[in-house]
Scaffold this motif. Structure first.
Motif, PDB file in Angstrom:
ATOM      1  N   ASP A 188       0.800  -1.233   0.000  1.00  0.00           N
ATOM      2  CA  ASP A 188       0.000   0.000   0.000  1.00  0.00           C
ATOM      3  C   ASP A 188       0.831   1.280   0.000  1.00  0.00           C
ATOM      4  N   ILE A 189       2.141   1.189  -0.217  1.00  0.00           N
ATOM      5  CA  ILE A 189       2.998   2.369  -0.294  1.00  0.00           C
ATOM      6  C   ILE A 189       3.389   2.592  -1.752  1.00  0.00           C
ATOM      7  N   LYS A 190       3.231   3.820  -2.243  1.00  0.00           N
ATOM      8  CA  LYS A 190       3.669   4.127  -3.601  1.00  0.00           C
ATOM      9  C   LYS A 190       5.182   3.982  -3.660  1.00  0.00           C
ATOM     10  N   ALA A 191       5.649   2.986  -4.414  1.00  0.00           N
ATOM     11  CA  ALA A 191       7.058   2.616  -4.343  1.00  0.00           C
ATOM     12  C   ALA A 191       7.826   2.848  -5.633  1.00  0.00           C
ATOM     13  N   VAL A 192       7.183   2.640  -6.781  1.00  0.00           N
ATOM     14  CA  VAL A 192       7.891   2.719  -8.064  1.00  0.00           C
ATOM     15  C   VAL A 192       7.010   3.403  -9.107  1.00  0.00           C
ATOM     16  N   PHE A 193       7.614   4.329  -9.822  1.00  0.00           N
ATOM     17  CA  PHE A 193       6.970   4.927 -10.993  1.00  0.00           C
ATOM     18  C   PHE A 193       7.764   4.465 -12.206  1.00  0.00           C
ATOM     19  N   SER A 194       7.099   3.793 -13.132  1.00  0.00           N
ATOM     20  CA  SER A 194       7.813   3.228 -14.279  1.00  0.00           C
ATOM     21  C   SER A 194       7.221   3.716 -15.590  1.00  0.00           C
ATOM     22  N   ARG A 195       8.109   3.841 -16.568  1.00  0.00           N
ATOM     23  CA  ARG A 195       7.703   4.213 -17.921  1.00  0.00           C
ATOM     24  C   ARG A 195       8.394   3.236 -18.869  1.00  0.00           C
ATOM     25  N   SER A 196       7.601   2.388 -19.538  1.00  0.00           N
ATOM     26  CA  SER A 196       8.153   1.344 -20.401  1.00  0.00           C
ATOM     27  C   SER A 196       7.677   1.541 -21.832  1.00  0.00           C
ATOM     28  N   TYR A 197       8.582   1.253 -22.775  1.00  0.00           N
ATOM     29  CA  TYR A 197       8.283   1.450 -24.195  1.00  0.00           C
ATOM     30  C   TYR A 197       8.382   0.111 -24.933  1.00  0.00           C
ATOM     31  N   TYR A 198       7.415  -0.117 -25.841  1.00  0.00           N
ATOM     32  CA  TYR A 198       7.370  -1.344 -26.634  1.00  0.00           C
ATOM     33  C   TYR A 198       7.051  -0.979 -28.083  1.00  0.00           C
ATOM     34  N   PRO A 199       7.666  -1.669 -29.056  1.00  0.00           N
ATOM     35  CA  PRO A 199       7.356  -1.384 -30.463  1.00  0.00           C
ATOM     36  C   PRO A 199       5.869  -1.562 -30.747  1.00  0.00           C
TER      37      PRO A 199
END
Length: 245
Positions: free
Chosen positions: A142-153
C-alpha cells in the motif's frame, strides 16, 4: 510526560515533528504495526497546536510511513527496505512477492508515442516508427514505491486500452508471440525527483530516487522493451553477487 523543545528559528514546527518520527521509523525505534501517540499526546509533548501535529502526521501518511484511522489512531506501516538482486532475472512483481510483499498497480496510463533516435536504434528491426508507452505507479504493501515508464514497439501488438493490462506485460507479450525476456542491460543513478515523479510517488522534492534504465532482450538478442523506473531511495537497495570461477 517529558516535553521536547523544538527550535522555532529553524524549519517549520510540523516539519521538525515529522522528521523526528520519520527518523524513529527508519531506525526501527518505531516498527511496522506500532501505534504512535495520539495527536493530543504529541501536542503536549512538543508544546504545539493540534493543527501542527495533524500536518506532521498527514505528511508522514502521504510519504507512506504511517496509516491514520478515524477512532483507531496512527500506525506505522513502513517496513525495512527491499533488496533487488541484479544478477537474477525476475520481474518486479515476482521479486516483491518472493520477499513477502503485496504488489498492486495504482495508476496505469497507456499512450502511443513517436520513436526518437535512441529508441529507433533500439527497436531497429521494427517497421513502424511508433511505440506503446506504458506508465505505471506500483504500490508495495500500500505504499507508492515505483513509478515506471516502459516502451514497446507498436507492431508487437500491445493494446492501447488500459483495461486490458494485468500485472505482467511480459505475459501479454508471450500471448502475442513476442519472444520472452532472455537478458537485460541495466544502468542506474540517483537524482532528485522532478515534479512528475515527486507527485507520482508522494515524496518530498529533496528525497532522492533511484533511477534504473533497462533494455530487455529476447533470445535473438533483439530489444523488446526499454524502461525507466524510479524507485523510492529509502525503500530499495540493489545487490550484485560476484563469484570466483
Amino acid at each position: 510526560m517529558s516535553r521536547t523543545k523544538l527550535d522555532e528559528s529553524a524549519k517549520p514546527l510540523y516539519v521538525q515533528i515529522k522528521d523526528i518520527y520519520r527518523h524513529k521509523i527508519l531506525t526501527q525505534e518505531l516498527k511496522r504495526g506500532d501505534k504512535i501517540e495520539s495527536e493530543l499526546e504529541i501536542q503536549k509533548k512538543f508544546s504545539v497546536s493540534r493543527i501542527t501535529v495533524r500536518q506532521a502526521m498527514l505528511d508522514l501518511e502521504k510519504e507512506g510511513m504511517v496509516k491514520r484511522g478515524r477512532g483507531k489512531g496512527t500506525f506505522v506501516i513502513w517496513r525495512p527496505g527491499f533488496e533487488i538482486p541484479l544478477n537474477k532475472f525476475s520481474g518486479f512483481t515476482a521479486e516483491m512477492e518472493r520477499q513477502g510483499a503485496e504488489v498492486a498497480t495504482l495508476q496505469l496510463q497507456v499512450s502511443r508515442r513517436s520513436m526518437d533516435p535512441k529508441t529507433e536504434r533500439m527497436f531497429k528491426k521494427h517497421v513502424k516508427e511508433e511505440m506503446i508507452c506504458v506508465e505505471r505507479v506500483r504500490t508495495v504493501d500500500d505504499i507508492k514505491a515505483v513509478f515506471s515508464r516502459s516502451y514497446y514497439p507498436l507492431d508487437d501488438g500491445l493494446p492501447e486500452d488500459e483495461q486490458e493490462y494485468g500485472e505482467s506485460v511480459y505475459e501479454m507479450l508471450k500471448e502475442r508471440g513476442v519472444g520472452a525476456p532472455a537478458r537485460t542491460k541495466e544502468w542506474m543513478h540517483t537524482e532528485l525527483p522532478n515534479e512528475e515523479v515527486e507527485k507520482a510517488l508522494n515524496i518530498a522534492a529533496n528525497q532522492p530516487v533511484l533511477v534504473c534504465c533497462c533494455e530487455v532482450f529476447d533470445k535473438d538478442d533483439q530489444v523488446i522493451e526499454y524502461g525507466v523506473n524510479y524507485y523510492r531511495g529509502d525503500m530499495y537497495s540493489f545487490t550484485y553477487e560476484l563469484k570466483d570461477e
